[in-house]
Enzyme design. Structure first.
Site, PDB file in Angstrom:
ATOM      1  CG  ASP A  12       5.248  -2.667   2.534  1.00  0.00           C
ATOM      2  OD1 ASP A  12       4.529  -1.673   2.763  1.00  0.00           O
ATOM      3  OD2 ASP A  12       4.798  -3.741   2.113  1.00  0.00           O
ATOM      4  CG  ASN A  60       3.008   4.138  -3.543  1.00  0.00           C
ATOM      5  OD1 ASN A  60       4.227   4.088  -3.453  1.00  0.00           O
ATOM      6  ND2 ASN A  60       2.242   3.127  -3.151  1.00  0.00           N
TER       7      ASN A  60
HETATM    8  C1  FPP Z   1       5.184   1.745   2.476  1.00  0.00           C
HETATM    9  O1  FPP Z   1       4.440   1.605   3.669  1.00  0.00           O
HETATM   10  C2  FPP Z   1       5.839   3.032   2.444  1.00  0.00           C
HETATM   11  C3  FPP Z   1       5.644   4.022   1.515  1.00  0.00           C
HETATM   12  C4  FPP Z   1       4.716   3.901   0.382  1.00  0.00           C
HETATM   13  C5  FPP Z   1       6.353   5.297   1.602  1.00  0.00           C
HETATM   14  C6  FPP Z   1       7.793   5.173   2.000  1.00  0.00           C
HETATM   15  C7  FPP Z   1       8.230   6.500   2.406  1.00  0.00           C
HETATM   16  C8  FPP Z   1       9.023   6.784   3.442  1.00  0.00           C
HETATM   17  C9  FPP Z   1       9.686   5.783   4.298  1.00  0.00           C
HETATM   18  C10 FPP Z   1       9.253   8.182   3.786  1.00  0.00           C
HETATM   19  C11 FPP Z   1       9.909   9.058   2.756  1.00  0.00           C
HETATM   20  C12 FPP Z   1      11.219   8.605   2.286  1.00  0.00           C
HETATM   21  C13 FPP Z   1      12.299   9.396   2.049  1.00  0.00           C
HETATM   22  C14 FPP Z   1      13.389   8.844   1.224  1.00  0.00           C
HETATM   23  C15 FPP Z   1      12.455  10.749   2.579  1.00  0.00           C
HETATM   24  P1  FPP Z   1       2.870   1.494   3.564  1.00  0.00           P
HETATM   25  O2  FPP Z   1       2.290   2.827   3.722  1.00  0.00           O
HETATM   26  O3  FPP Z   1       2.505   0.776   2.289  1.00  0.00           O
HETATM   27  O4  FPP Z   1       2.571   0.582   4.812  1.00  0.00           O
HETATM   28  P2  FPP Z   1       1.419  -0.521   4.940  1.00  0.00           P
HETATM   29  O5  FPP Z   1       1.704  -1.548   3.870  1.00  0.00           O
HETATM   30  O6  FPP Z   1       1.624  -1.052   6.315  1.00  0.00           O
HETATM   31  O7  FPP Z   1       0.118   0.183   4.751  1.00  0.00           O
END
Ligand code: FPP
Length: 235
Positions: A12, A60
């Site tokens: 996250d 998501n």
């Molecule tokens: C959470 O950060 C992250 C996600 C919902 C996506 C995670 C995906 C990746 C790290 C990339 C793809 C992965 C692979 C395995 C290729 P957020 O967007 O919720 O951050 P925030 O809470 O700061 O808004």
């Protein structure tokens, strides 16, 4: 120092990492991907046997359409190009989640990388996409009903219908970015995991940060419902 056999991570903080730098949210996801590669390889070197990453939750889909499309394209690109490099590093890749809502292209890419890496032995990498813990439990219940609707079932037998089966439950559960929620990731499977919450944002979660999490894990006494003296063998 003992290394957890299975680590599960909620990656996250990508959006906040980007925002702090006045960049678009999606650049946080791009940086996040490079951490994925680094942490997978490092876990393999350390001797972690299973690593389960939450890449896209069922909720998501509610994000702005452009971000969802970006994440789907990023996943597709990673699976079709970068994951082949993980194959060269002997990583076994498996996806958990509901594939039905993903594009046919991504489904095919997932099938083919799973097949290609199925005999690899360095580390088992599970990537959760369109996954939630409640979905996992309900799909297991539906399979149980379809298989044997009238017989009672034990906890051990029920766990065989969950998507992570046959992998063991995570020993260490990590969530980055300062949130202290489980956010519908693995629910059944983390019943006895040690839960580690760190302020570090996922794009900043490097090898040193993982070392610190593992050191913390080593400082914990896992009692599994028993008392300290039993664990220490003095009772
Ligand atoms: C959470 O950060 C992250 C996600 C919902 C996506 C995670 C995906 C990746 C790290 C990339 C793809 C992965 C692979 C395995 C290729 P957020 O967007 O919720 O951050 P925030 O809470 O700061 O808004």
């Amino acid at each position: 120092m003992s290394v957890p056999k299975h680590i599960a991570i909620i990656m996250d903080g990508n959006g906040r990492w980007a925002k702090k730098r006045f960049l678009p949210r999606v650049s946080g996801h791009v940086k996040g991907v490079s951490r994925v590669k680094e942490i997978v390889e490092y876990c393999s070197v350390l001797g972690v046997r299973y690593l389960t990453l939450f890449a896209f939750g069922r909720d998501n889909w509610k994000r702005p359409q452009e971000e969802v499309s970006f994440l789907m394209n990023l996943l597709s690109e990673q699976i079709s190009k970068e994951f082949y490099k993980l194959h060269d590093k002997n990583v076994k890749i498996r996806f958990i989640g509901d594939r039905a809502r993903l594009s046919t292209l991504i489904q095919e890419q997932m099938d083919s990388i799973e097949q290609l890496t199925s005999n690899n032995t360095a580390i088992n990498l599970n990537i959760a996409i369109d996954y939630s813990g409640t979905y996992d439990i309900v799909q297991a219940v539906n399979k149980v009903i379809a298989t044997n609707p009238n017989a009672p079932i034990t906890e051990d037998d029920f766990s065989k219908y969950l998507l992570l089966y046959p992998d063991p439950n995570p020993d260490l559960f990590i969530r980055t970015s300062g949130e202290s929620r489980i956010s519908n990731f693995l629910l059944w499977q983390i019943s006895y995991s040690e839960c580690y919450f760190t302020e570090k944002l996922w794009p900043d979660f490097n090898k040193k940060a993982l070392d610190i999490a593992i050191q913390w894990f080593n400082s914990r006494e896992r009692r599994f419902g028993m008392i300290s003296e039993q664990i220490q063998g003095v009772l």
